[in-house]
Scaffold this active site. Structure first.
Site, PDB file in Angstrom:
ATOM      1  N   ARG A  17       0.828  -1.199   0.000  1.00 43.62           N
ATOM      2  CA  ARG A  17       0.000   0.000   0.000  1.00 43.62           C
ATOM      3  C   ARG A  17       0.869   1.260   0.000  1.00 43.62           C
ATOM      4  O   ARG A  17       1.782   1.364   0.830  1.00 43.62           O
ATOM      5  CB  ARG A  17      -0.824  -0.078   1.285  1.00 43.62           C
ATOM      6  CG  ARG A  17      -1.368   1.175   1.788  1.00 43.62           C
ATOM      7  CD  ARG A  17      -1.945   1.020   3.188  1.00 43.62           C
ATOM      8  NE  ARG A  17      -2.781   2.165   3.433  1.00 43.62           N
ATOM      9  CZ  ARG A  17      -3.063   2.666   4.620  1.00 43.62           C
ATOM     10  NH1 ARG A  17      -2.596   2.096   5.706  1.00 43.62           N
ATOM     11  NH2 ARG A  17      -3.819   3.718   4.736  1.00 43.62           N
ATOM     12  N   HIS A  77      -8.947   8.870  13.374  1.00 47.89           N
ATOM     13  CA  HIS A  77      -9.519  10.181  13.079  1.00 47.89           C
ATOM     14  C   HIS A  77     -11.049  10.200  13.162  1.00 47.89           C
ATOM     15  O   HIS A  77     -11.661  11.229  12.896  1.00 47.89           O
ATOM     16  CB  HIS A  77      -9.076  10.624  11.675  1.00 47.89           C
ATOM     17  CG  HIS A  77      -7.632  10.346  11.402  1.00 47.89           C
ATOM     18  ND1 HIS A  77      -6.621  10.899  12.149  1.00 47.89           N
ATOM     19  CD2 HIS A  77      -7.009   9.544  10.487  1.00 47.89           C
ATOM     20  CE1 HIS A  77      -5.459  10.460  11.703  1.00 47.89           C
ATOM     21  NE2 HIS A  77      -5.668   9.635  10.697  1.00 47.89           N
ATOM     22  N   ASP A  84     -12.975   5.621  23.733  1.00 46.57           N
ATOM     23  CA  ASP A  84     -13.651   5.225  24.978  1.00 46.57           C
ATOM     24  C   ASP A  84     -13.104   3.907  25.516  1.00 46.57           C
ATOM     25  O   ASP A  84     -12.970   3.733  26.733  1.00 46.57           O
ATOM     26  CB  ASP A  84     -15.165   5.085  24.749  1.00 46.57           C
ATOM     27  CG  ASP A  84     -15.893   6.422  24.806  1.00 46.57           C
ATOM     28  OD1 ASP A  84     -15.257   7.443  25.144  1.00 46.57           O
ATOM     29  OD2 ASP A  84     -17.100   6.448  24.514  1.00 46.57           O
ATOM     30  N   SER A  99       3.410   7.336   9.473  1.00 43.39           N
ATOM     31  CA  SER A  99       3.654   8.630   8.823  1.00 43.39           C
ATOM     32  C   SER A  99       3.479   9.764   9.831  1.00 43.39           C
ATOM     33  O   SER A  99       2.891   9.568  10.908  1.00 43.39           O
ATOM     34  CB  SER A  99       2.666   8.813   7.663  1.00 43.39           C
ATOM     35  OG  SER A  99       1.328   8.851   8.143  1.00 43.39           O
ATOM     36  N   ARG A 104       0.247  15.811   6.783  1.00 41.91           N
ATOM     37  CA  ARG A 104      -0.659  15.312   5.741  1.00 41.91           C
ATOM     38  C   ARG A 104      -1.984  16.092   5.768  1.00 41.91           C
ATOM     39  O   ARG A 104      -2.036  17.199   6.278  1.00 41.91           O
ATOM     40  CB  ARG A 104      -0.838  13.801   5.940  1.00 41.91           C
ATOM     41  CG  ARG A 104       0.513  13.053   5.870  1.00 41.91           C
ATOM     42  CD  ARG A 104       0.368  11.570   6.056  1.00 41.91           C
ATOM     43  NE  ARG A 104      -0.405  10.964   4.963  1.00 41.91           N
ATOM     44  CZ  ARG A 104      -0.878   9.721   5.005  1.00 41.91           C
ATOM     45  NH1 ARG A 104      -0.658   8.962   6.073  1.00 41.91           N
ATOM     46  NH2 ARG A 104      -1.561   9.244   3.989  1.00 41.91           N
ATOM     47  N   ARG A 108      -6.339  14.264   9.039  1.00 45.92           N
ATOM     48  CA  ARG A 108      -5.448  13.359   9.778  1.00 45.92           C
ATOM     49  C   ARG A 108      -4.827  14.036  11.007  1.00 45.92           C
ATOM     50  O   ARG A 108      -4.069  13.433  11.754  1.00 45.92           O
ATOM     51  CB  ARG A 108      -4.331  12.839   8.865  1.00 45.92           C
ATOM     52  CG  ARG A 108      -4.839  11.963   7.753  1.00 45.92           C
ATOM     53  CD  ARG A 108      -3.692  11.373   6.942  1.00 45.92           C
ATOM     54  NE  ARG A 108      -4.133  11.018   5.603  1.00 45.92           N
ATOM     55  CZ  ARG A 108      -4.744   9.869   5.285  1.00 45.92           C
ATOM     56  NH1 ARG A 108      -4.962   8.945   6.185  1.00 45.92           N
ATOM     57  NH2 ARG A 108      -5.128   9.625   4.041  1.00 45.92           N
TER      58      ARG A 108
HETATM   59  C1  DQA Z   1      -1.586   5.917   9.742  1.00 44.72           C
HETATM   60  C2  DQA Z   1      -2.042   7.338   9.382  1.00 44.72           C
HETATM   61  C3  DQA Z   1      -3.545   7.373   9.151  1.00 44.72           C
HETATM   62  O1  DQA Z   1      -3.959   8.696   8.826  1.00 44.72           O
HETATM   63  C4  DQA Z   1      -3.916   6.459   7.996  1.00 44.72           C
HETATM   64  O2  DQA Z   1      -5.314   6.426   7.836  1.00 44.72           O
HETATM   65  C5  DQA Z   1      -3.359   5.094   8.126  1.00 44.72           C
HETATM   66  C6  DQA Z   1      -2.022   4.906   8.695  1.00 44.72           C
HETATM   67  C7  DQA Z   1      -0.055   5.833   9.869  1.00 44.72           C
HETATM   68  O3  DQA Z   1       0.400   4.869  10.464  1.00 44.72           O
HETATM   69  O4  DQA Z   1       0.659   6.689   9.372  1.00 44.72           O
HETATM   70  O5  DQA Z   1      -3.952   4.132   7.669  1.00 44.72           O
HETATM   71  O6  DQA Z   1      -2.147   5.574  10.992  1.00 44.72           O
END
Ligand code: DQA
Length: 138
Positions: A17, A77, A84, A99, A104, A108
């Site tokens: 991915r 997000h 909870d 990331s 980004r 996020r």
């Molecule tokens: C993520 C960041 C998220 O915004 C994203 O939806 C992911 C991976 C990351 O590990 O950078 O699927 O959690």
């Protein structure tokens, strides 16, 4: 010390991915290396694309394990339920991201987990998980 790593949706596709963001290594390969590197910990790994299954796992281990390292991926997000669940358990939780979510898209930048966890580590690639495990070293 017993630690549970929990990965959320689409993280089963690591290595395939968006390699420019998430790298070219599968989590299964990386997890083998983690287990060798941190052989002083008992490391368990769970991944699901389903929000309720992530909540079930948090509830299952959250009173028995020493810690949870969670990358809730996109649910970070959106999920009041995962936030909870984290509030409801007794073990330490570290939120990780591969990331730097702050560099980004705006959506996020919001995490429904961060205010309920001990700490957040993000932006170091898969090394974010290494750093999270290190944080449990006395
Ligand atoms: C993520 C960041 C998220 O915004 C994203 O939806 C992911 C991976 C990351 O590990 O950078 O699927 O959690």
């Amino acid at each position: 010390m017993k630690l549970q790593i929990i990965n959320g949706p689409n993280l089963n596709l690591l290595g395939k991915r968006e390699q420019n963001i998430y790298g070219d290594q599968s989590f299964d390969d990386y997890f083998k290396k983690l287990k060798t590197k941190f052989d002083n910990f008992e490391l368990c790994y769970f991944q699901s694309n389903i929000e309720g299954e992530l909540i079930d796992k948090i509830q299952e281990v959250g009173f028995d394990f020493d810690g949870i390292i969670i990358n809730a991926a996109a649910y970070t997000h959106t999920s009041v339920g995962i936030g909870d669940a984290i509030r409801s358990i007794s073990c330490s939780v570290i939120e990780v991201h591969i990331s730097n979510t702050y560099s980004r898209e705006d959506f996020r930048h919001k995490s429904f987990l961060s205010s309920h966890v001990k700490g957040v580590i993000l932006g170091f690639g898969l090394k974010s998980y290494d750093l999270a495990i290190e944080s449990f070293n006395q």
